[in-house]
Design an enzyme around this catalytic site. Structure first.
Site, short mmCIF file in Angstrom:
data_model
loop_
_atom_site.label_atom_id
_atom_site.label_comp_id
_atom_site.label_asym_id
_atom_site.label_seq_id
_atom_site.Cartn_x
_atom_site.Cartn_y
_atom_site.Cartn_z
N GLU A 292 -5.54 -8.21 -1.33
CA GLU A 292 -6.21 -8.04 -0.03
C GLU A 292 -7.66 -7.71 -0.27
OE1 GLU A 292 -4.72 -5.48 3.05
OE2 GLU A 292 -2.62 -5.93 2.57
N GLU B 298 0.83 -1.21 0.00
CA GLU B 298 0.00 0.00 0.00
C GLU B 298 0.86 1.26 0.00
OE1 GLU B 298 -4.06 -1.69 2.08
OE2 GLU B 298 -2.59 -0.71 3.38
#
Length: 493
Positions: free
Chosen positions: A390, A201
């Protein structure tokens, strides 16, 4: 069949939430090792100390500026609970956990390596042999069951020594340190690992600069420099990976959310556009290979000056990510009409409540179409292979007396997500490599530092203060996901 035979199914974890063994096997401390527990209402805190002996703890709130007091450095303090220290103890349960993954039929296991387990100070000349040996055993265990490792090199695990000495990723020293680390592990695990992600991320640099870049001063200038340094490091690692092994593939990892305007007022649409630009700037550079004009103009307006050189941009252009992976859990609604939204009771912690969607106990909207939207958005923009790495539902699961966990709510959520993902492939032609849910096994929640916010297919007996036997119990979703994988995503009942 909706998904090709090459499509990969699995689950994901992160060392700082799962691995444990924080002071075993020669491991050094990392950023999260000095991050306390929290809750849905109480933020996690970074504990610190000054040279004069003063100590304290500064709240870390996603989406807000973060800065430690002048002269403070992150450190461990007595009287605080640090959930990363044990996680859910993969360090001592890796054989059991990988076996459970194999029983579900995993093709791939996404995990992160603790940078400070390999290089305790982040930039040591020689690797910690005990650290290398641990991951050797993990990857060998995966190979035993035919599970492909997908390895994140840095999942919020910046070595603490690099934070205290250099202030984190705002310093270009970390570029060479990261490439040195990648060089060691990519050579050592050649033939065992071929799929790599550089930074988890990466846009967390804006949302949570301490987590994303080890920044103890999350000013806009430092965030911009930290992001730039990670872009350069990523490009250098792509180049290095291809030189070490032509089978290596290095991906970006982006935190993605769909954004919807609250009204048809063009100003609401412009707000959505600007927030999306802040998010997709990171993939425009790391996957697209160039700084977008909208970001350069923003830096010009804000007086941001990067410590850079022409070679940086040549590397970024020549060595973009081979594929784009991303997390996606929910969507958000934005508006410039905050007063109207507040008057109608539609304000939530993340913006405006979506009246068409239900929300979970932590205020996250359950959006059945978000993955199709995400996949089309990213595919149309980059035309590079995508990987959902995810996606999952956090919930306070209940362990029954007979050892069962009935999590129909998780099954229902995942069913809708897989349908959405399948539509993107079958109806829209998106090139999708695979799906690794969050998470494979229960672990500590990153955002809140809790155990009660559980995501896994396997329940771990551990509470919010680290008490429990750590015994593993498959949930109902464990058996459902096994059926999904066996049918390559066709049987979702």
């Amino acid at each position: 069949m909706s998904f090709t035979n090459k499509f990969t199914w699995g689950g994901a974890t992160a060392a700082n939430q799962y691995e444990g063994g924080y002071n075993e096997g020669g491991k050094g401390l990392n950023a999260v090792d000095v991050l306390t527990n929290g809750s849905a209402t109480e933020p996690r805190k970074v504990t610190w100390k000054k040279s004069n002996g003063e100590t304290g703890a500064t709240p870390l709130v996603w989406g807000q500026d973060f800065k430690l007091p002048d002269g403070a450095v992150p450190t461990l303090l007595d009287g605080y609970y640090y959930p990363s220290h044990q996680g859910t103890d993969f360090y001592h349960h890796y054989k059991e956990d990988i076996k459970l993954m194999s029983e579900m039929g995993f093709d791939v296991f996404r995990l992160s390596m603790n940078w400070s387990r390999i290089l305790p100070n982040g930039d040591d000349k020689k690797a910690n042999e005990e650290g290398l040996e641990f991951y050797d055993k993990v990857f060998d265990e995966c190979a035993k069951y035919g599970i492909e490792p997908l390895v994140t090199l840095s999942h919020y695990e910046t070595p603490l020594s690099l934070i205290t000495r250099f202030g984190g990723w705002k310093d270009r020293h970390l570029i060479d340190a990261f490439v040195h680390y990648a060089d060691i592990v990519m050579n050592h695990y050649k033939g065992k690992v071929r799929y790599w992600l550089t930074f988890n991320e990466i846009n967390a640099m804006d949302m949570a600069p301490y987590m994303g870049g080890g920044l103890i001063d999350g000013s806009e200038q430092n965030r911009a420099q930290g992001a730039h340094n990670q872009f350069v490091a990523s490009a250098k690692v792509v180049k290095l990976a291809h030189e070490i092994d032509t089978n290596n593939r290095v991906g970006q990892m982006l935190a993605y959310s769909a954004y919807y305007p609250y009204t048809c007022d063009p100003k609401d649409q412009l707000k959505v556009m600007e927030v999306k630009q802040d998010m997709l700037f990171y993939s425009d550079v790391q996957t697209g290979g160039r700084y977008p004009d909208y970001r350069l103009k923003k830096y010009e307006r804000d007086g941001i000056k990067l410590n850079d050189n022409p070679e940086d941009y040549e590397l970024i252009a020549k060595y973009p990510a081979d594929f784009l992976s991303f997390s996606c859990y929910t969507s958000n609604v934005l508006t410039t009409h905050e007063a109207d939204a507040k008057a109608s009771g539609n304000v939530t912690a993340g913006g405006v409540k979506n009246p068409y969607l239900e929300s979970n106990a932590w205020g996250w909207a359950t959006d059945p179409d978000v993955l199709r939207i995400a996949l089309n958005d990213l595919w149309d923009r980059y035309h590079k292979p995508l990987w959902v790495v995810e996606n999952g539902l956090g919930s306070a699961d209940t362990l029954e007396k007979d050892g069962s966990v009935h999590d129909d709510y998780r099954i229902n959520y995942l069913r809708s997500q897989i349908k959405s993902m399948r539509d993107a492939v079958t109806l829209d032609g998106v090139d999708l490599m695979g799906y690794t849910t969050w998470s494979a096994i229960d672990l500590v929640s990153n955002g809140t530092g809790e155990m009660k916010k559980r995501y896994g297919f396997v329940y771990v007996d551990r509470d919010d203060r680290g008490n429990g036997t750590l015994k593993r119990y498959p949930k109902d979703s464990f058996y459902w996901y096994k059926k999904v994988i066996d049918s390559n995503g066709e049987d979702l009942d």
